[in-house]
Design an enzyme around this catalytic site. Structure first.
Site, PDB file in Angstrom:
ATOM      1  N   HIS A 269       5.270  -8.254   3.488  1.00  0.00           N
ATOM      2  CA  HIS A 269       5.518  -7.146   2.557  1.00  0.00           C
ATOM      3  C   HIS A 269       6.888  -7.334   1.895  1.00  0.00           C
ATOM      4  CE1 HIS A 269       1.974  -4.963   3.621  1.00  0.00           C
ATOM      5  NE2 HIS A 269       2.379  -4.525   4.778  1.00  0.00           N
TER       6      HIS A 269
ATOM      7  N   TYR B 239      -6.388  -5.114  -7.056  1.00  0.00           N
ATOM      8  CA  TYR B 239      -7.454  -4.552  -6.214  1.00  0.00           C
ATOM      9  C   TYR B 239      -8.647  -4.149  -7.086  1.00  0.00           C
ATOM     10  CZ  TYR B 239      -9.421  -1.302  -2.674  1.00  0.00           C
ATOM     11  OH  TYR B 239     -10.222  -0.633  -1.773  1.00  0.00           O
TER      12      TYR B 239
ATOM     13  N   ARG C 250     -10.401   3.093   5.250  1.00  0.00           N
ATOM     14  CA  ARG C 250     -10.604   4.526   4.992  1.00  0.00           C
ATOM     15  C   ARG C 250     -11.798   4.664   4.063  1.00  0.00           C
ATOM     16  NH1 ARG C 250      -8.971   8.630   1.495  1.00  0.00           N
ATOM     17  NH2 ARG C 250      -8.163   7.057   0.081  1.00  0.00           N
TER      18      ARG C 250
END
Ligand code: A3P
Length: 348
Positions: free
Chosen positions: A153, A242, A312
């Protein structure tokens, strides 16, 4: 974290004493950390009491800052290393699975693939969670076979020159609409927030995010660092969204194969190998596997996360369920201003 890499057994890795860490050098990094920390600006933390701002980016004072310094001072990249870089909650888990499956596709069959029994985070460890105070030898990077698959990250500008050097390793960067990142992050971190701290409201999370105060934030600076890097050295950094991956997974996975030096042959394409990889790594498949429903992921000595929290909804635009019109307008405006002139845009 039991790191799974081909031809090395998980248990072997976690028990190997790391020979690459020289104690004097480690001590120097410890000193640098101890001297730096007290002078850093503080902001409110999402799961820790506070975050600290180091060279423009907000980090957890214990885990992220220490790990960053370890990477800067000690990590020895190999030219064959493949890094997956991301701002948290941008699709890291998905890309880990896709890269692992692409690079190792001749090694494993789809019926008994390691990803069916091993979580993506175990197949593709975080470099910036490697160095832990009391557990420095959890896995020995020197013993990983090439190409090493490592996730980070860390913002691009904070990486050591040895990693950003044009000759060396490759990076795949995955980014996502900040509105979805914010919502995903808020829901995720509230699940991890210690019980003795009250949950963070969406309003508070929104404010912090807009101010850039979130893990590895500001979001926009993180994204722009890799975006500009990808424009300068496209052969070294593949910049993915994404949303594109959701829309055209086959096209993006083929690009991924080309970029990583593992292009899909015509025969593979006609046999449906790309489709198999996309199916294996899909949200629908991974999120229903036992390993991703039950087992835990140890990221640092204080952070243990259930694998299921990484899955999720896996949708584009779920921010519509949570954000008010005012929030959307403000976030879109910040994004527009920050990215102005960069050539990078996010869909609405
Ligand atoms: P949501 O919270 O919006 O559902 P990261 O892996 O960087 O932590 O990002 C987590 C986000 O990616 C979560 O988004 C999660 O559901 C989504 N995700 C995880 N695996 C995925 C997959 N295989 N396909 C698509 N999205 C996935």
């Amino acid at each position: 974290m039991a790191a799974f890499q081909p031809s090395l057994e998980c248990d072997n890795i976690s028990n190997i004493h790391s020979e690459q860490t020289d104690s004097d050098l480690i001590q120097k990094t410890d000193e640098r950390y101890r001297e730096t920390l007290p002078n850093l600006p503080k902001g409110k933390g999402w799961i820790t009491e506070h975050l600290v701002q180091y060279q423009g980016f907000w980090l957890t004072p214990n885990a992220a800052l220490k790990n960053l310094m370890w990477v800067q001072d000690h990590f020895k990249p190999r030219p064959t290393d493949i890094f997956l870089a991301s701002f948290p909650k941008s699709g890291t888990t998905w890309l880990k699975a896709l890269i692992f499956a692409t690079v190792n596709r001749t090694r494993y069959g789809f019926a008994d693939h390691p990803l069916l029994t091993t979580g993506p985070h175990d197949c593709f460890p975080f470099l910036d969670a490697h160095f832990q105070e009391k557990d420095r030898s959890r896995f020995d990077l020197d013993r990983f076979p090439s190409p090493r698959l490592l996730s980070i990250h860390i913002p691009y500008i904070l990486l050591p020159n040895s990693m950003t050097d044009h000759q060396s390793c490759r990076f795949v960067y995955i980014c996502r609409d900040p509105k979805d990142v914010l919502v995903s992050k808020w829901l995720f971190l509230n699940k991890l927030r210690p019980k003795d701290l009250p949950p963070i409201s969406l309003e508070e999370a929104f404010e912090l995010f807009c101010q850039g105060i979130s893990h590895y934030g500001p979001f926009w600076d993180h994204v722009l660092g890799y975006w500009e890097g990808s424009l300068e050295t496209p052969e070294k950094i593949l910049f993915l969204k994404y949303e594109d991956l959701k829309k055209e997974p086959l096209v993006v996975v083929k690009r991924l194969g080309d970029f990583l030096g593992y292009p899909f042959s015509l025969e593979e394409e006609s046999k449906g190998v790309v489709e198999e990889i996309v199916k294996l790594c899909s949200f629908e498949n991974l999120s229903t596997l036992e390993v991703n429903k039950v087992s835990e992921q140890k990221f640092s000595k204080d952070t243990i996360i259930d694998n299921r929290h990484f899955f999720r909804k896996g949708k584009v635009g779920d921010w519509k369920t949570y954000l008010t019109t005012e929030m959307v307008e403000r976030l879109d405006e910040i994004t527009y201003e920050k990215l102005l002139g960069s050539g990078l845009v996010f869909g609405s």
